[in-house]
Design a protein around this motif. Structure first.
Motif, PDB file in Angstrom:
ATOM      1  N   THR A  60      66.429  65.690  45.587  1.00  0.00           N
ATOM      2  CA  THR A  60      67.215  64.466  45.389  1.00  0.00           C
ATOM      3  C   THR A  60      66.351  63.227  45.580  1.00  0.00           C
ATOM      4  O   THR A  60      66.538  62.210  44.905  1.00  0.00           O
ATOM      5  CB  THR A  60      68.413  64.424  46.345  1.00  0.00           C
TER       6      THR A  60
ATOM      7  N   ARG B  42      71.003  61.346  38.181  1.00  0.00           N
ATOM      8  CA  ARG B  42      70.116  62.463  38.487  1.00  0.00           C
ATOM      9  C   ARG B  42      70.875  63.750  38.182  1.00  0.00           C
ATOM     10  O   ARG B  42      72.108  63.746  38.106  1.00  0.00           O
ATOM     11  CB  ARG B  42      69.659  62.433  39.942  1.00  0.00           C
TER      12      ARG B  42
ATOM     13  N   SER C 212      73.427  66.957  51.040  1.00  0.00           N
ATOM     14  CA  SER C 212      72.605  66.865  49.832  1.00  0.00           C
ATOM     15  C   SER C 212      73.283  67.279  48.533  1.00  0.00           C
ATOM     16  O   SER C 212      72.922  66.775  47.471  1.00  0.00           O
ATOM     17  CB  SER C 212      71.346  67.728  50.000  1.00  0.00           C
TER      18      SER C 212
ATOM     19  N   ASP D  89      76.022  68.113  45.394  1.00  0.00           N
ATOM     20  CA  ASP D  89      77.111  67.473  44.648  1.00  0.00           C
ATOM     21  C   ASP D  89      78.269  68.442  44.434  1.00  0.00           C
ATOM     22  O   ASP D  89      79.410  68.017  44.279  1.00  0.00           O
ATOM     23  CB  ASP D  89      76.607  67.004  43.281  1.00  0.00           C
TER      24      ASP D  89
ATOM     25  N   PRO E 276      75.603  58.910  41.825  1.00  0.00           N
ATOM     26  CA  PRO E 276      74.835  59.043  43.071  1.00  0.00           C
ATOM     27  C   PRO E 276      74.421  57.682  43.612  1.00  0.00           C
ATOM     28  O   PRO E 276      74.088  56.776  42.841  1.00  0.00           O
ATOM     29  CB  PRO E 276      73.615  59.873  42.647  1.00  0.00           C
TER      30      PRO E 276
ATOM     31  N   ALA F  73      69.426  59.309  47.718  1.00  0.00           N
ATOM     32  CA  ALA F  73      69.140  60.629  48.294  1.00  0.00           C
ATOM     33  C   ALA F  73      69.514  60.658  49.759  1.00  0.00           C
ATOM     34  O   ALA F  73      69.467  59.650  50.455  1.00  0.00           O
ATOM     35  CB  ALA F  73      67.662  60.962  48.131  1.00  0.00           C
TER      36      ALA F  73
END
Length: 332
Positions: free
Chosen positions: A152, A203, A222, A224, A327, A330
């Motif tokens: 990420t 991403r 982290s 999705d 997003p 990260a």
């Protein structure tokens, strides 16, 4: 209700196929026509199994409107190489791609890089595979968590706004907007940045699979998407909500999918779809992942009724089709 329908498929070439992947192509075309959200291309271990990222790129050329989730383990895949490969696929498909990161062992490039940093160990030439301590379940979980953070992070080192492509001045990108990752971790050393910009969906979508015995706190930090098994489904929504709260994320930031199979207690496509939709709603899931290989005809017959009941989210990108937000950065 709104729910995604993902189909799991292991692409293989049969010696009898006149056209490479003929059976896979036929199935994927029918799944797309029936309204499935995406196909998960699994990383098979049998003879004839193909690299899912290569298959996704091939199929995307035939069906550019569909969405693809490729599977890859940490084993044999250096994070930078896998991050670059997936981001290239995601850009080529206009943001319609994702990755199921499976927990595994290391790769000889990363293992050597970590060993060379340790003054107590003697550097080993790169061609020689080197085991890293803790190759058990807990070690794999920790490796997965670090690998996910690296992915990420790498996917955000080159923002789309940095790409200029100015032919008049010869300036390819605004380098002040591109940031090296500079990761120095327990399992990986990755400098970065990547050599290409982010995709239309920000991403690639990162998917976790609970069959890998991962720490839910790492998943919430982290991933999705989380795919759970049938026996985990009853408690999964509450458990994920708790993990997200601890990670400082909203439950809506992740999609929770249940892996299941077609029920045998019913026969007609409408009854099958009703049973699957009821199971999804009862456990507070955001959709289903259904394995395709065993009963492709029955599955394809059920899909239209199932899609009509679950009403997957609209959107061109994989992230939008899964009902995920853009997003925002990260995980730390």
């Amino acid at each position: 209700m709104t729910g995604s329908v993902i189909l799991g498929l292991t692409p293989e070439i049969s010696p009898s196929d006149a056209t490479p992947l003929a059976g896979t192509i036929e199935f994927v075309r029918a799944a797309h026509a029936a309204g499935a959200t995406a196909v998960r291309l699994t990383d098979g271990s049998r003879d004839g199994a193909l690299d899912p990222t290569a298959v996704a790129a091939y199929l995307a050329g035939l069906l550019p409107e569909f969405r693809w989730i490729a599977e890859a383990p940490t084993s044999r895949n250096a994070p930078y190489n896998l991050a670059r490969r997936l981001l290239s696929l995601d850009r080529a498909t206009d943001g319609r791609s994702g990755l199921v990161l499976r927990a595994g062992d290391g790769d000889e490039v990363s293992d050597v890089a970590v060993l060379e940093r340790d003054p107590e160990r003697v550097p080993v030439p790169v061609p020689v595979p080197v085991p890293v301590p803790e190759s058990n379940a807990s070690g794999r979980s920790a490796r997965w968590a670090e690998y996910a953070r690296v992915l990420t992070g790498l996917w955000e080192t080159f923002p789309a706004s940095a790409l200029l492509g100015d032919q008049a001045t010869g300036v390819f990108a605004e380098d002040s907007l591109i940031s090296p990752l500079g990761h120095e971790g327990r399992f990986y050393r990755v400098a970065g940045p990547l050599d290409g910009p982010t995709s239309p969906q920000g991403r690639p979508v990162l998917v976790a699979d609970t069959r890998d015995t991962l720490d839910w706190a790492d998943i919430a930090a982290s991933a999705d998407v989380l795919v759970v098994t049938e026996d985990q489904a009853p408690a999964a929504a509450a458990r994920l909500a708790e993990a997200c709260a601890r990670a400082g994320r909203r439950r809506a930031d992740l999609a929770l999918l249940g892996r299941t199979s077609l029920p045998y207690s019913v026969s007609s496509p409408e009854e099958t779809a009703a049973a699957l939709a009821g199971w999804t709603a009862r456990h507070g899931l955001d959709g289903l992942e259904l394995a395709a290989p065993h009963e492709p005809e029955r599955l394809l017959a059920t899909l239209p009724a199932l899609v009509a009941r679950l009403e997957p989210a609209p959107g061109d990108t994989l992230r939008a089709a899964l009902g995920l937000p853009e997003p925002i950065g990260a995980a730390a």
